[in-house]
Design a protein around this motif. Structure first.
Motif, PDB file in Angstrom:
ATOM      1  N   PHE A  70       0.819  -1.208   0.000  1.00 23.82           N
ATOM      2  CA  PHE A  70       0.000   0.000   0.000  1.00 23.82           C
ATOM      3  C   PHE A  70       0.855   1.261   0.000  1.00 23.82           C
ATOM      4  CE2 PHE A  70      -1.896  -3.472   2.522  1.00 23.82           C
ATOM      5  CZ  PHE A  70      -2.796  -3.901   1.561  1.00 23.82           C
ATOM      6  N   ASP A  71       1.984   1.209   0.691  1.00 27.80           N
ATOM      7  CA  ASP A  71       2.937   2.325   0.627  1.00 27.80           C
ATOM      8  C   ASP A  71       3.547   2.437  -0.769  1.00 27.80           C
ATOM      9  OD1 ASP A  71       2.545   2.846   3.345  1.00 27.80           O
ATOM     10  OD2 ASP A  71       4.117   1.438   3.927  1.00 27.80           O
ATOM     11  N   ILE A  72       3.800   1.281  -1.382  1.00 25.61           N
ATOM     12  CA  ILE A  72       4.390   1.260  -2.728  1.00 25.61           C
ATOM     13  C   ILE A  72       3.432   1.887  -3.740  1.00 25.61           C
ATOM     14  CG2 ILE A  72       5.138  -0.242  -4.616  1.00 25.61           C
ATOM     15  CD1 ILE A  72       6.184  -2.183  -2.467  1.00 25.61           C
ATOM     16  N   ASN A  73       2.155   1.521  -3.670  1.00 27.30           N
ATOM     17  CA  ASN A  73       1.159   2.110  -4.579  1.00 27.30           C
ATOM     18  C   ASN A  73       1.117   3.626  -4.441  1.00 27.30           C
ATOM     19  OD1 ASN A  73       0.246  -0.229  -5.842  1.00 27.30           O
ATOM     20  ND2 ASN A  73      -1.307  -0.626  -4.292  1.00 27.30           N
ATOM     21  N   HIS A  74       1.156   4.088  -3.198  1.00 33.22           N
ATOM     22  CA  HIS A  74       1.135   5.532  -2.934  1.00 33.22           C
ATOM     23  C   HIS A  74       2.389   6.190  -3.502  1.00 33.22           C
ATOM     24  CE1 HIS A  74       1.460   9.299  -0.638  1.00 33.22           C
ATOM     25  NE2 HIS A  74       0.147   9.222  -0.512  1.00 33.22           N
ATOM     26  N   ILE A  80      -3.670   9.856  -5.067  1.00 34.80           N
ATOM     27  CA  ILE A  80      -5.041   9.591  -5.545  1.00 34.80           C
ATOM     28  C   ILE A  80      -5.117   8.249  -6.267  1.00 34.80           C
ATOM     29  CG2 ILE A  80      -6.896  10.386  -7.051  1.00 34.80           C
ATOM     30  CD1 ILE A  80      -5.965  13.245  -6.553  1.00 34.80           C
ATOM     31  N   ILE A  81      -4.283   8.067  -7.292  1.00 38.00           N
ATOM     32  CA  ILE A  81      -4.287   6.803  -8.033  1.00 38.00           C
ATOM     33  C   ILE A  81      -3.832   5.662  -7.129  1.00 38.00           C
ATOM     34  CG2 ILE A  81      -3.320   5.565 -10.014  1.00 38.00           C
ATOM     35  CD1 ILE A  81      -3.062   8.216 -11.451  1.00 38.00           C
ATOM     36  N   GLY A  82      -2.900   5.954  -6.236  1.00 45.21           N
ATOM     37  CA  GLY A  82      -2.425   4.931  -5.297  1.00 45.21           C
ATOM     38  C   GLY A  82      -3.542   4.407  -4.419  1.00 45.21           C
ATOM     39  N   LYS A  83      -4.393   5.305  -3.924  1.00 44.88           N
ATOM     40  CA  LYS A  83      -5.529   4.877  -3.104  1.00 44.88           C
ATOM     41  C   LYS A  83      -6.539   4.076  -3.932  1.00 44.88           C
ATOM     42  CE  LYS A  83      -5.505   8.198   0.691  1.00 44.88           C
ATOM     43  NZ  LYS A  83      -6.281   9.192   1.470  1.00 44.88           N
ATOM     44  N   ALA A  84      -6.676   4.456  -5.199  1.00 45.42           N
ATOM     45  CA  ALA A  84      -7.581   3.714  -6.085  1.00 45.42           C
ATOM     46  C   ALA A  84      -7.101   2.278  -6.259  1.00 45.42           C
ATOM     47  CB  ALA A  84      -7.679   4.414  -7.442  1.00 45.42           C
ATOM     48  N   SER A 291      -5.294  -2.718   3.843  1.00 48.83           N
ATOM     49  CA  SER A 291      -5.644  -1.947   2.647  1.00 48.83           C
ATOM     50  C   SER A 291      -6.694  -0.883   2.958  1.00 48.83           C
ATOM     51  CB  SER A 291      -6.135  -2.878   1.531  1.00 48.83           C
ATOM     52  OG  SER A 291      -7.257  -3.639   1.950  1.00 48.83           O
ATOM     53  N   ILE A 292      -7.689  -1.233   3.761  1.00 46.85           N
ATOM     54  CA  ILE A 292      -8.722  -0.246   4.090  1.00 46.85           C
ATOM     55  C   ILE A 292      -8.174   0.837   5.017  1.00 46.85           C
ATOM     56  CG2 ILE A 292      -9.764  -1.229   6.195  1.00 46.85           C
ATOM     57  CD1 ILE A 292     -11.673   0.013   3.082  1.00 46.85           C
ATOM     58  N   SER A 293      -7.205   0.468   5.860  1.00 40.74           N
ATOM     59  CA  SER A 293      -6.549   1.453   6.720  1.00 40.74           C
ATOM     60  C   SER A 293      -5.757   2.454   5.894  1.00 40.74           C
ATOM     61  CB  SER A 293      -5.611   0.764   7.714  1.00 40.74           C
ATOM     62  OG  SER A 293      -6.327   0.066   8.695  1.00 40.74           O
ATOM     63  N   SER A 294      -5.121   1.966   4.835  1.00 42.79           N
ATOM     64  CA  SER A 294      -4.313   2.851   3.995  1.00 42.79           C
ATOM     65  C   SER A 294      -5.164   3.863   3.234  1.00 42.79           C
ATOM     66  CB  SER A 294      -3.501   2.015   2.995  1.00 42.79           C
ATOM     67  OG  SER A 294      -4.344   1.423   2.023  1.00 42.79           O
ATOM     68  N   SER A 352       7.327   1.928 -11.727  1.00 43.76           N
ATOM     69  CA  SER A 352       8.420   2.352 -10.847  1.00 43.76           C
ATOM     70  C   SER A 352       9.724   2.478 -11.619  1.00 43.76           C
ATOM     71  CB  SER A 352       8.581   1.363  -9.694  1.00 43.76           C
ATOM     72  OG  SER A 352       8.909   0.077 -10.170  1.00 43.76           O
ATOM     73  N   TYR A 353       9.925   1.589 -12.588  1.00 48.01           N
ATOM     74  CA  TYR A 353      11.127   1.654 -13.427  1.00 48.01           C
ATOM     75  C   TYR A 353      11.114   2.917 -14.288  1.00 48.01           C
ATOM     76  CZ  TYR A 353      14.405   0.597 -17.197  1.00 48.01           C
ATOM     77  OH  TYR A 353      15.428   0.669 -18.123  1.00 48.01           O
ATOM     78  N   LEU A 354       9.961   3.230 -14.899  1.00 49.34           N
ATOM     79  CA  LEU A 354       9.855   4.409 -15.752  1.00 49.34           C
ATOM     80  C   LEU A 354      10.015   5.698 -14.949  1.00 49.34           C
ATOM     81  CD1 LEU A 354       6.894   3.359 -18.091  1.00 49.34           C
ATOM     82  CD2 LEU A 354       9.340   3.421 -18.643  1.00 49.34           C
TER      83      LEU A 354
END
Length: 363
Positions: A70-74, A80-84, A291-294, A352-354
Motif C-alpha cells: 500500500f505504501d508502494i502504490n502511494h 489519488i491513483i495509489g488509493k484507487a 488496505s482499508i486502513s491505507s 516504478s522503473y519508468l
C-alpha cells in the motif's frame, strides 16, 4: 510510527501457511478433472509460474525497501491513483476471504455440523481470526510458526494412502497432451494463491534482498512439493473412474482407515485442517484491514479496520447460497485473481522503473 518487523524464518511460514488452505482438499479432484493422470505435472508447472511472479514481487520490494504494497502504490502512482489501486486490492482480498468462508462453511456442514446455522459456523471462525489479526503482524507470524507442525501432520496423514497405491494409474505420462496439462495448471495456481501477499509481508521483514528472495523461493518450493505429493498420492490411490466423482479425495481416502484409538481419521484431519484454513483466512483478513486502513484510517488503527472488515466479510458470506452459484463465483474470482496477481505487480514494476528512469534523466 515505526513498522513492526518479522524474521526471515517467520516470513517463510507466513507464505506457506497462507498458500496452503482450503484448496488442499479439493485440488486433486479439480486438477484431475482437467489433466487426468498428468495432474501432478500441472502442479509443478503452476508452481514454476508462481515462482516467476514471486520474482517480480521481489523486484518490486527491492526497489521499495521497507515499504509494503500500500505504501508502494502511494509512492509509485501518487496519493489519488495509489488509493484507487489500494481499493482494488481491498476488493480482491475481500473476495478471496469471502470465498474461503463460504467453502469452509460448506465443508464443515457436509462432514461435521449438518444442522448448525451458517451464522454460528462462520461467526465463531471470524471472531477467532479477528482476535489473532488485531495482535499485529508479529503475533500472526509467531502463531504461524507454532502451527507449522500441522503441515507435517498433513504429510503423514496423506502418506497412509500409499499403502494401497497402484502406480499404473500414473501411466501413460503425457498422454492427455500439453494443452490439458496447462489448463490443469490454472486450477493449481488458484489453489496456490497467497503468494501475492508477499507484497505486504516483505515490507515487514528484516534481512537483505537476497535473503528474502531465497526465503520466498524456498516457501514456494515447499508448497509445490506438498501439493504435488498430495495430488500424486490421490492419483495412485483412486482408480480413474473413482477420482472424478470424489470432490474431497483426501478426506474420503482417510475415511477408509482407522487406528486402534481413532476410528475416524478424516474427522481428526478436519480438526487440523480448520486451523490451516484459519491461518489462510487470517492473512487475507490482515491484508484487507491493512488496505482499508491505507485508504480511510491511519495504519496504526489495525483493530478498527480489522473489525470493520470482519463484519463486512461476515455479512456477505451469509448471503443466500446455492452450490451452483458458489462454483460459478469461485471460478469468476479465480479468473479475477489470476489477472490481479499478474497484471498489477507487473504494472507496479514497470511504472516504478519508468519513474526512476525519468528522474535520472532530469537529474
Amino acid at each position: 510510527m515505526e513498522k513492526p518487523q518479522i524474521q526471515l524464518h517467520q516470513l517463510y511460514f507466513l507464505i506457506v501457511k497462507t498458500q496452503v488452505g482450503v484448496g488442499i482438499l479439493s485440488l486433486p479432484y479439480s486438477v484431475y478433472g482437467v489433466s487426468k493422470n498428468d495432474a501432478w505435472i500441472s502442479v509443478i508447472i503452476s508452481g514454476l509460474l508462481v515462482q516467476l511472479l514471486l520474482f517480480v514481487i521481489w523486484l518490486i520490494a527491492k526497489r521499495n525497501e521497507g515499504k509494503d504494497l500500500f505504501d508502494i502504490n502511494h509512492h509509485v502512482f501518487g496519493p489519488i491513483i495509489g488509493k484507487a489501486f489500494n481499493f482494488v486490492w481491498f476488493l480482491y482480498f475481500m473476495a478471496i476471504g469471502i470465498i474461503i468462508l463460504v467453502l469452509y462453511d460448506s465443508l464443515i456442514k457436509l462432514w461435521i455440523f449438518k444442522n448448525t446455522p451458517r451464522a454460528i459456523i462462520i461467526g465463531f471462525f471470524i471472531m477467532i481470526c479477528c482476535y489473532l489479526v488485531t495482535g499485529g503482524i508479529k503475533l500472526i507470524a509467531k502463531f504461524y510458526v507454532l502451527a507449522s507442525i500441522l503441515i507435517l501432520i498433513i504429510i503423514i496423514s496423506v502418506t497412509i494412502g500409499l499403502k494401497e497405491a497402484d502406480y499404473y494409474y500414473l501411466f501413460p505420462i503425457g498422454y492427455n497432451g500439453m494443452g490439458a496439462i496447462i489448463k490443469g495448471a490454472k486450477e493449481c495456481v488458484i489453489a496456490m494463491l497467497g503468494f501475492e501477499l508477499s507484497l505486504i509481508f516483505l515490507g515487514y521483514t528484516k534481512g537483505t534482498s537476497k535473503e528474502k528472495l531465497k526465503i520466498i523461493s524456498f516457501a514456494n518450493l515447499s508448497v509445490i512439493a506438498l501439493y504435488t505429493f498430495v495430488v500424486f498420492v490421490t492419483i495412485v490411490f483412486y482408480s480413474p473412474k473413482e477420482i472424478i466423482i470424489v470432490p474431497e479425495p483426501v478426506l474420503y481416502m482417510l475415511k477408509e482407515y482407522s487406528l486402534v484409538v481413532i476410528e475416524r481419521l478424516d474427522l481428526l484431519f478436519i480438526s487440523f485442517w480448520i486451523v490451516i484454513v484459519a491461518t489462510t483466512f487470517s492473512s487475507y483478513l490482515f491484508a484487507s484491514a491493512e488496505s482499508i486502513s491505507s485508504i480511510f484510517f491511519k495504519k496504526e488503527k489495525l483493530t478498527l479496520s480489522t473489525l470493520l472488515t470482519g463484519v463486512i466479510m461476515f455479512s456477505l458470506a451469509l448471503l443466500p447460497e446455492k452450490s451452483l452459484l458458489i462454483d460459478k463465483l469461485s471460478n469468476y474470482i479465480g479468473d479475477f485473481s489470476i489477472y490481479i496477481t499478474t497484471i498489477l505487480p507487473g504494472l507496479i514494476l514497470i511504472t516504478s522503473y519508468l519513474r526512476r528512469k525519468k528522474h535520472h534523466e532530469k537529474a
